[in-house]
Write a protein that holds these residues in place. Structure first.
Motif, PDB file in Angstrom:
ATOM      1  N   PRO A 143       0.717  -1.096   0.152  1.00 28.37           N
ATOM      2  CA  PRO A 143       0.085  -0.038   0.192  1.00 28.37           C
ATOM      3  C   PRO A 143       0.928   1.469   0.029  1.00 28.37           C
ATOM      4  N   SER A 147      -0.136   1.837  -3.457  1.00 28.69           N
ATOM      5  CA  SER A 147      -1.314   2.375  -3.476  1.00 28.69           C
ATOM      6  C   SER A 147      -1.135   3.933  -3.240  1.00 28.69           C
ATOM      7  N   LEU A 148      -0.514   4.199  -2.560  1.00 29.43           N
ATOM      8  CA  LEU A 148      -0.180   5.858  -2.026  1.00 29.43           C
ATOM      9  C   LEU A 148       1.001   6.258  -2.830  1.00 29.43           C
ATOM     10  N   ALA A 149       1.350   5.627  -4.206  1.00 30.99           N
ATOM     11  CA  ALA A 149       2.333   6.376  -5.067  1.00 30.99           C
ATOM     12  C   ALA A 149       2.066   7.530  -5.577  1.00 30.99           C
ATOM     13  N   GLY A 150       0.731   8.085  -5.773  1.00 30.63           N
ATOM     14  CA  GLY A 150       0.205   9.075  -6.154  1.00 30.63           C
ATOM     15  C   GLY A 150      -0.171  10.372  -5.001  1.00 30.63           C
ATOM     16  N   ASP A 151       0.331   9.819  -3.878  1.00 32.90           N
ATOM     17  CA  ASP A 151      -0.213  10.771  -2.842  1.00 32.90           C
ATOM     18  C   ASP A 151       1.079  11.071  -1.964  1.00 32.90           C
ATOM     19  N   LYS A 152       0.959  11.918  -0.985  1.00 32.21           N
ATOM     20  CA  LYS A 152       2.219  12.476  -0.164  1.00 32.21           C
ATOM     21  C   LYS A 152       2.004  12.155   1.211  1.00 32.21           C
ATOM     22  N   GLU A 293      -1.594  13.376   2.301  1.00 30.16           N
ATOM     23  CA  GLU A 293      -2.213  14.480   2.018  1.00 30.16           C
ATOM     24  C   GLU A 293      -3.700  14.124   1.602  1.00 30.16           C
ATOM     25  N   ALA A 294      -3.674  13.785   0.707  1.00 29.20           N
ATOM     26  CA  ALA A 294      -5.106  13.513  -0.082  1.00 29.20           C
ATOM     27  C   ALA A 294      -5.938  12.418   0.316  1.00 29.20           C
ATOM     28  N   ALA A 295      -5.377  11.370   0.940  1.00 29.33           N
ATOM     29  CA  ALA A 295      -6.203   9.957   1.406  1.00 29.33           C
ATOM     30  C   ALA A 295      -6.517  10.353   2.754  1.00 29.33           C
ATOM     31  N   GLY A 296      -5.831  11.229   3.365  1.00 28.92           N
ATOM     32  CA  GLY A 296      -6.302  11.546   4.784  1.00 28.92           C
ATOM     33  C   GLY A 296      -5.947  10.393   5.548  1.00 28.92           C
ATOM     34  N   GLN A 297      -6.470   9.734   6.708  1.00 26.05           N
ATOM     35  CA  GLN A 297      -5.933   8.893   7.707  1.00 26.05           C
ATOM     36  C   GLN A 297      -6.442   7.739   7.361  1.00 26.05           C
ATOM     37  N   LEU A 298      -5.641   6.603   7.154  1.00 26.47           N
ATOM     38  CA  LEU A 298      -5.838   5.403   6.906  1.00 26.47           C
ATOM     39  C   LEU A 298      -5.586   4.647   7.932  1.00 26.47           C
ATOM     40  N   MET A 299      -6.198   3.281   8.375  1.00 24.12           N
ATOM     41  CA  MET A 299      -5.552   2.632   9.332  1.00 24.12           C
ATOM     42  C   MET A 299      -5.601   1.084   8.853  1.00 24.12           C
ATOM     43  N   PHE A 300      -4.376   0.471   9.161  1.00 23.53           N
ATOM     44  CA  PHE A 300      -4.323  -1.095   8.739  1.00 23.53           C
ATOM     45  C   PHE A 300      -4.236  -1.920   9.935  1.00 23.53           C
TER      46      PHE A 300
ATOM     47  N   LEU B  32       5.294  12.679  -8.893  1.00 22.46           N
ATOM     48  CA  LEU B  32       4.774  11.608  -9.884  1.00 22.46           C
ATOM     49  C   LEU B  32       5.826  11.200 -10.997  1.00 22.46           C
ATOM     50  N   ALA B 137     -10.017   5.991  -0.656  1.00 20.61           N
ATOM     51  CA  ALA B 137      -8.780   6.015  -0.616  1.00 20.61           C
ATOM     52  C   ALA B 137      -8.251   4.834   0.092  1.00 20.61           C
ATOM     53  N   ARG B 142      -5.904  -3.450  -4.512  1.00 25.45           N
ATOM     54  CA  ARG B 142      -4.739  -4.100  -4.425  1.00 25.45           C
ATOM     55  C   ARG B 142      -4.410  -4.861  -3.356  1.00 25.45           C
ATOM     56  N   MET B 299      -8.096  -5.702   9.021  1.00 32.07           N
ATOM     57  CA  MET B 299      -9.275  -4.614   8.786  1.00 32.07           C
ATOM     58  C   MET B 299      -8.161  -3.501   8.226  1.00 32.07           C
ATOM     59  N   TYR B 301      -9.193   0.614   7.195  1.00 31.38           N
ATOM     60  CA  TYR B 301     -10.099   1.607   7.729  1.00 31.38           C
ATOM     61  C   TYR B 301      -9.812   2.953   7.055  1.00 31.38           C
ATOM     62  N   LEU B 315      -4.890   8.101  -8.363  1.00 23.16           N
ATOM     63  CA  LEU B 315      -3.215   8.373  -8.722  1.00 23.16           C
ATOM     64  C   LEU B 315      -2.397   7.470  -8.371  1.00 23.16           C
TER      65      LEU B 315
END
Lengths: 433, 433
Positions: A143, A147-152, A293-300, B32, B137, B142, B299, B301, B315
């Protein structure tokens, strides 16, 4: 479009993870073949103790000569699950040289020498995949890399060591002290006989280095990671956290500086509010927050260790690397173009929870507050309490606002020198707010 | 190894998501380019209303002729964020035909016709990526397609629609009824003017179809997904859930049958225990559990919708597809080799929470229990309560053990026919235990 010539896999190491990899490769051979587009075949297994009975593995595949195995020349993928720096490092580069791509679960090696391994992979046009090196089965490397290769990504914050989380969770739920909780973890198989790598934070620091490097597209080595373990965490610290509506977790924190020109990576115990999702990560589970920056907060979230979960991550990489072999196109390599420097711990902006034993007399709070002011540290809350034991002592609990760690630790040093401060009972950073 | 000729991207649609994709492509162009290995250039933007001012986008790139744009022949990647079945479907296949790979956020189209799109991509040797189609997001497509490619997924269970989660969360925290909570969601921009796709579960069903197909390596279309929305959920249902230590969530559930020979996919409101991690997913957030044989329970999130989060997913796919273009090797295509049939809802094994209004007289419970026994449904708990309003009615709350849904719904039908049952006040499935 199934190819009939099988891809050949060499397995280095056949312990808890390796044996599970071998087992799944056999029991799920048809699924793996369908997903890859060609059958995969276990072509050799390098072990230290060849006499040990290994259920389900053809004894003819067993060898003690790992070097000869990776040099055979017909191996498509080497799976390295022996761990440690050597001989793993030499075996991996030898594998690249002799035509194989590599799937590794070796966090210590990647955190120590990842750049050189990536360079070797690129030199020979091979893949180096290592999802299993961080947080077991939880997809994190892919990821972050893809997955986050286009985000910061600006921040990675998580619980990446199951042993220490089990111990801290026990201390929190049962009120046990550190040694007692460690004993229980050992008895239940959550801690190794020598728990140093876990409880001193080395394991988490290696993972933090790997995560920071991928997240910020730079190079971070384990030596760049500020590291504090959990051996000094006391039942009193945990109780104190509870009174603040917090719990104590060993966190790995990787951050991009506010000006974007440097990064930091650290591992230390910290108080986090009970309302924070990481507070409810129990037992040996892992969980990692990623803020982009764009995705916001993700949790795994998921099991961070164990034979089967780690094998799941290894096999996911094995499928990807085999597909890349068939299409003759390696996957994404190292991305370290930002070359951001790693700042020292003193530059990290954080908050402290400080518990002091002080003389129970007027003027003490004023003295203490002056020290904070002199160091430029602003106080958030103070709780003062006289003891019931007529010792002439009181306790003072101070929670600061955010300040550079150097100023905070300087404040603690200055407090220790005050006559009226009898002792610093506990210092802990506060995170997750 | 930077290539200087840029990769050309055509953007179809420039609404909330598209404008964010264009913005990030401009502001983060250097990052990018470094991650892809070549610069990417926005080569054209197809919109419906060309007169609208679009900040940061060169007006010369704007066109209303999407077909001409995808037929230009020099486009490397088409980003489709217009949604809906047509013209998106024709534009995507035309793009494949004229040399472009496609990144799409179009859940409705993928759930309706994913197999044909995948076949077209394969025919022309292009990529079809669609991380943004499921849960914004949050990396899910993937991880399922790649990270878990060496594992066997048995279950996917999650909250995949932010609008309905916002409404149910409001009802739970404030005691509001459905209409009132919907109004608030609309006022705050969480629900569209016509909320049908969300509140009737169509959006979640499309995502469930996509997730089930990827997770089980088979084909699941939106029409195969059992779908119930949240419009019938009442404040009384939520209160009843609370009394059971539960909350109500709209869940998407994809399962492999116990015998492994079929799969099911469904979307419906369900009670889940407050201790379940999904119970604490607030507001418009999404969260998805994935249970795999070796990995255990994972999980994921994060924010499930919104311009920036969805653009982050688009992106990430754009970077991957561009890399594949450069290495001239498409990424993993459709994996549907298991061809597992999708069983109807009646075959799903679940539990019911049934609230009945019954005559307040002796023997009623015996009658009701007989109906359950006749249908082969075993009762877990019964709570019986006389009303205080002297209406001669009592309420009976029954929670069943696990049974096939057909037997459970048959039981409800039979209960409705009993003279002593005045009405079925609420029926809801119970999950997450």
């Amino acid at each position: 479009m199934m190819r009939t010539r099988p891809l050949k896999v060499a397995l280095l190491g056949c312990g808890v993870v390796g044996s599970e990899v071998a087992r799944i490769m056999t029991t799920h051979a048809d699924d793996l073949a369908a997903r890859i587009g060609a059958p995969v075949e276990l072509a050799g297994v390098a072990v230290r103790r060849p006499s040990k009975v290994r259920e389900g593995i053809d004894p003819a595949l067993i060898t003690t000569d790992a070097t000869a195995l990776v040099k055979r020349g017909d191996i498509d993928v080497v799976v390295e699950v022996i761990g440690g720096i050597e001989p793993a490092r030499t075996l991996i580069t030898t594998a690249f040289e002799h035509g194989a791509s590599v799937v590794s679960a070796n966090k210590a090696l990647l955190a120590e020498d990842g750049a050189a391994l990536h360079a070797a992979a690129e030199q020979y046009g091979r893949d180096l995949y290592y999802e299993a090196a961080v947080a077991g089965a939880i997809p994190l490397v892919r990821p972050l890399r893809e997955s986050l290769a286009g985000d910061k990504v600006n921040r990675v914050l998580g619980i990446v060591n199951g042993t220490t989380n089990f111990i801290l969770d026990k201390m929190d739920t049962s009120g046990a002290g550190y040694s007692e909780a460690l004993d229980e973890a050992t008895a239940l198989g959550y801690a190794e006989a020598d728990p140093t790598a876990d409880v001193e934070g080395f394991d988490a620091a290696a993972k933090a280095a790997i995560l920071a490097g991928i997240a910020f597209h730079t190079r971070v080595r384990i030596g760049d990671v500020h590291r504090e373990g959990i051996t000094e965490v006391t039942a009193a610290d945990i109780a104190s956290a509870r009174r603040m509506g917090c719990t104590v977790k060993l966190l790995a924190i990787c951050e991009r500086a506010a000006d974007g020109r440097s990064v930091t990576a650290r591992v230390h115990p910290a108080m986090i509010p009970l309302s924070h999702p990481l507070a409810s990560v129990r037992e040996a589970y892992n969980a990692v927050f990623v803020e982009a920056e764009a995705a916001g907060q993700l949790m795994f979230y998921g099991p961070g260790a164990g034979g089967a979960p780690t094998a799941s991550a290894v096999l996911g990489d094995l499928v990807a690397v085999c597909r890349n072999k068939l299409s003759e196109a390696p996957g994404p390599g190292e991305s370290a173009y930002t070359r951001l420097p790693v700042s020292p711990m003193g530059d990290v902006v954080t908050r402290y929870h400080i518990s002091l034993d002080v003389a129970d007399k007027p003027g003490v709070l004023a003295q203490v507050a002056t020290v904070f002011a002199e160091q430029g540290v602003s106080i958030d809350t103070v709780r003062q309490k006289g003891r019931q034991d007529k010792s002439g002592e009181a306790s003072l609990v101070v929670v600061t606002h955010r300040a550079p760690d150097a100023a905070l630790s300087g404040t603690v040093e200055a407090l220790r020198k005050l006559d009226t401060v009898r002792g610093v009972a506990s210092i802990m950073r506060v995170e997750g707010e």
